[in-house]
Design an enzyme around this catalytic site. Structure first.
Site, PDB file in Angstrom:
ATOM      1  N   ASP A  24       0.764  -1.243   0.000  1.00  0.00           N
ATOM      2  CA  ASP A  24       0.000   0.000   0.000  1.00  0.00           C
ATOM      3  C   ASP A  24       0.801   1.303   0.000  1.00  0.00           C
ATOM      4  O   ASP A  24       0.505   2.215  -0.744  1.00  0.00           O
ATOM      5  CB  ASP A  24      -0.950   0.019   1.208  1.00  0.00           C
ATOM      6  CG  ASP A  24      -1.663  -1.317   1.401  1.00  0.00           C
ATOM      7  OD1 ASP A  24      -1.518  -2.207   0.555  1.00  0.00           O
ATOM      8  OD2 ASP A  24      -2.357  -1.459   2.408  1.00  0.00           O
TER       9      ASP A  24
ATOM     10  N   GLU B 249       2.860  -9.570  11.552  1.00  0.00           N
ATOM     11  CA  GLU B 249       2.574  -9.128  10.186  1.00  0.00           C
ATOM     12  C   GLU B 249       3.883  -8.862   9.426  1.00  0.00           C
ATOM     13  O   GLU B 249       4.053  -9.268   8.294  1.00  0.00           O
ATOM     14  CB  GLU B 249       1.718  -7.864  10.238  1.00  0.00           C
ATOM     15  CG  GLU B 249       1.193  -7.410   8.890  1.00  0.00           C
ATOM     16  CD  GLU B 249       0.249  -6.216   9.006  1.00  0.00           C
ATOM     17  OE1 GLU B 249       0.112  -5.649  10.118  1.00  0.00           O
ATOM     18  OE2 GLU B 249      -0.343  -5.834   7.979  1.00  0.00           O
TER      19      GLU B 249
HETATM   20  O1  LIG Z   1      -3.647  -1.883   5.524  1.00  0.00           O
HETATM   21  C1  LIG Z   1      -4.739  -2.283   5.145  1.00  0.00           C
HETATM   22  O2  LIG Z   1      -5.793  -1.855   5.625  1.00  0.00           O
HETATM   23  C2  LIG Z   1      -4.841  -3.355   4.079  1.00  0.00           C
HETATM   24  C3  LIG Z   1      -5.630  -2.796   2.886  1.00  0.00           C
HETATM   25  O3  LIG Z   1      -5.861  -3.807   1.962  1.00  0.00           O
HETATM   26  O4  LIG Z   1      -3.570  -3.790   3.551  1.00  0.00           O
HETATM   27  C4  LIG Z   1      -2.683  -4.586   4.323  1.00  0.00           C
HETATM   28  O5  LIG Z   1      -3.315  -5.693   4.916  1.00  0.00           O
HETATM   29  C5  LIG Z   1      -3.867  -6.680   4.044  1.00  0.00           C
HETATM   30  C6  LIG Z   1      -4.403  -7.801   4.906  1.00  0.00           C
HETATM   31  O6  LIG Z   1      -3.348  -8.493   5.503  1.00  0.00           O
HETATM   32  C7  LIG Z   1      -2.829  -7.166   3.023  1.00  0.00           C
HETATM   33  O7  LIG Z   1      -3.452  -7.939   2.059  1.00  0.00           O
HETATM   34  C8  LIG Z   1      -2.096  -6.010   2.352  1.00  0.00           C
HETATM   35  O8  LIG Z   1      -1.058  -6.498   1.548  1.00  0.00           O
HETATM   36  C9  LIG Z   1      -1.555  -5.076   3.421  1.00  0.00           C
HETATM   37  O9  LIG Z   1      -0.871  -4.007   2.855  1.00  0.00           O
END
Ligand SMILES: O=C(O)[C@@H](CO)O[C@H]1O[C@H](CO)[C@@H](O)[C@H](O)[C@H]1O
Length: 475
Positions: free
Chosen positions: A211, A441
């Protein structure tokens, strides 16, 4: 061949933050294939791994919401697309039926046009923003977002099909999922590459899965912030703001969502109207590999015409990938489609063409050399961003931290190109991080400290599906 000197002593560190803890991790020894341990008995060495696997199993079980797995409690309470495809690899080591179910639940939310959404809101939750009411994908049978994520699913389906013990189940599920995977991959070709360049567009940083990657700084800066409704971020209630994207990024993330919602996520319009449009290395590398695996499945299932169709996509993408290679930097780079410029940031996505198998031998050698340099700069790799860059941030999300899923992909690629020692080094680093700091994470590459969400599903899955095989007792 003599013993490989891959033994690393892991410093003791309690894992008080983990509710299921592998607290026997103290003084763990990493043993990777070919290594001979001279100090301890095999059983002692194996103990930390056994604990880690037990912890991983408990994490998946605890995060199971009845057929789909949430990434982490509180922080991410829904089903995420690429998370689920990776988590299914972990489930496969415990229960093959459950692994297939993970994918079925994801594809139950597939749109008519083929899109598989980045989040499926199966059940309401007050702990995440933006939830279904903000996305407002009203025409869909169930609440979802209106964007996608890197298409890992076909890679998982091939693995489950090839490596599964229950062959009958595998055949049945692969047959059922195949047309759905194909529809999604066709959607990428049409909705995201309408001019037939061979590479697909990513229209939102959330689609890239990385992101707040430094690669998006410039293209995201060019997104004007609209007068969007006031909102409260929930992520900051779960995780320290120093580990998360910044407010100016969120304002733009939300601006894009509202713009997409205004046209009802019509994929024929989004490509042309989005003020953010990049050729993301992660999405394209994962799609390339997924196409190879889908093609393999097509042949297995006797779908020869479809195999030829996929060959066409792969051939075109193969040529186009060279336009993303920066020979001087020894690195692949993402591109801003709206300015036509390669994006300067060197990120870990730059190594993913190895996972895709699209790099030439010469390009692979350059990537391996770059990776080695990066690893020499940090305690534990792979950092998600060039550790020598002035704006490297070891704690902030995709701007420095280590992600186990990316390490898995890059290791897979390194091995395919014959870089066994480097693959072992990344594996040993990853194992050491998990044993010493728990299943989180992401991790700080400079200190090794765990960061982001705790008891994290895809990290647990990597432990079960990858590290359990890679890190074995000395033989
Ligand atoms: O931060 C957020 O709200 C979300 C938005 O999709 O993104 C993070 O978490 C997700 C769930 O683990 C991953 O799929 C992504 O890679 C990571 O960047």
């Amino acid at each position: 061949m003599g013993p490989v000197a891959c033994l690393t002593t892991v410093p003791a560190e309690a894992q008080a933050h983990q509710s299921f803890h592998a607290n026997d991790a103290a003084s763990a020894v990493v043993v990777i294939p070919g290594a001979i341990n001279t100090d301890k008995g095999v059983n002692d060495e194996y103990e930390p791994l056994k604990n880690l696997l037990e912890l991983s199993k408990q994490i998946l079980t605890e995060n199971d919401r009845g057929g789909y797995t949430i990434p982490a409690k509180g922080l991410y309470p829904y089903q995420w697309n690429w998370d689920s495809a990776l988590v299914a690899l972990g489930w496969a080591t415990l229960d093959e039926g459950r692994a297939w179910q993970e994918l079925e639940m994801l594809f139950s939310a597939q749109w008519e046009d083929g899109l598989v959404p980045h989040i499926v809101f199966h059940k309401p939750s007050p702990t995440y923003f933006p939830g279904p009411e903000i996305w407002g994908t009203v025409e869909q049978p169930m609440g979802t977002t209106g964007i996608t994520q890197p298409p890992v699913a076909a890679i998982t389906v091939r693995k489950l099909y090839e490596e599964g013990v229950n062959k009958e189940l595998a055949m049945q599920k692969a047959k059922e999922l195949f047309p759905k995977l194909l529809a999604w991959h066709r959607w990428f070709q049409t909705a995201r590459d309408p001019h037939g360049t061979g590479l697909v567009a990513t229209l939102h940083p959330w689609e890239s899965g990385m992101d707040n990657s430094p690669a998006w700084d410039e293209p995201l800066h060019n997104v004007p912030v609209d007068p969007i409704p006031p909102y409260v971020r929930k992520d900051l209630g779960h995780v320290d703001s120093a580990m998360r994207p910044k407010q100016e990024e969120y304002d733009r993330f939300l601006t894009l969502v509202y713009r997409f919602r205004a046209v009802n996520y019509d994929c024929t319009k989004l490509y042309f109207l989005s003020p953010f449009r990049v050729t993301d290395l992660c999405t394209n590398a994962v799609l390339y590999r997924a196409n190879l695996d889908l093609r393999w499945l097509a042949t297995e299932l006797g779908e020869n015409e479809i195999a030829e169709e996929i060959d066409g996509w792969v051939e075109k993408a193969h040529k186009a990938f060279d336009t993303l290679y920066d020979a001087e930097a020894g690195m692949y780079k993402s591109k801003d489609q709206l300015t036509g410029k390669l994006l300067a940031a060197k990120t870990s996505a730059g190594f993913l063409p190895l996972f895709a198998r699209v790099a030439s031998a010469e390009q692979a050698a350059a990537l391996a050399a770059t990776l080695e340099r990066w690893l020499d700069c940090v305690k534990s790799g792979i950092p998600s961003y060039d550790p020598e860059a002035a704006n490297f941030e070891p704690l902030r999300y995709w701007r420095g931290p280590v992600w186990a899923i990316i390490n898995w992909m890059i290791t897979d690629g390194l091995r395919a190109y014959g870089y066994e020692d480097l693959a072992c080094r990344v594996e040993a680093d990853t194992y050491e991080l998990l044993v010493s700091h728990g299943i989180s994470e992401y991790y700080n590459p400079v200190t090794g400290a765990a960061a982001g969400g705790k008891l994290f599903s895809w990290t647990a899955a990597m432990c079960l599906a990858w590290l359990s095989k890679a890190v074995t007792p000395a033989c």
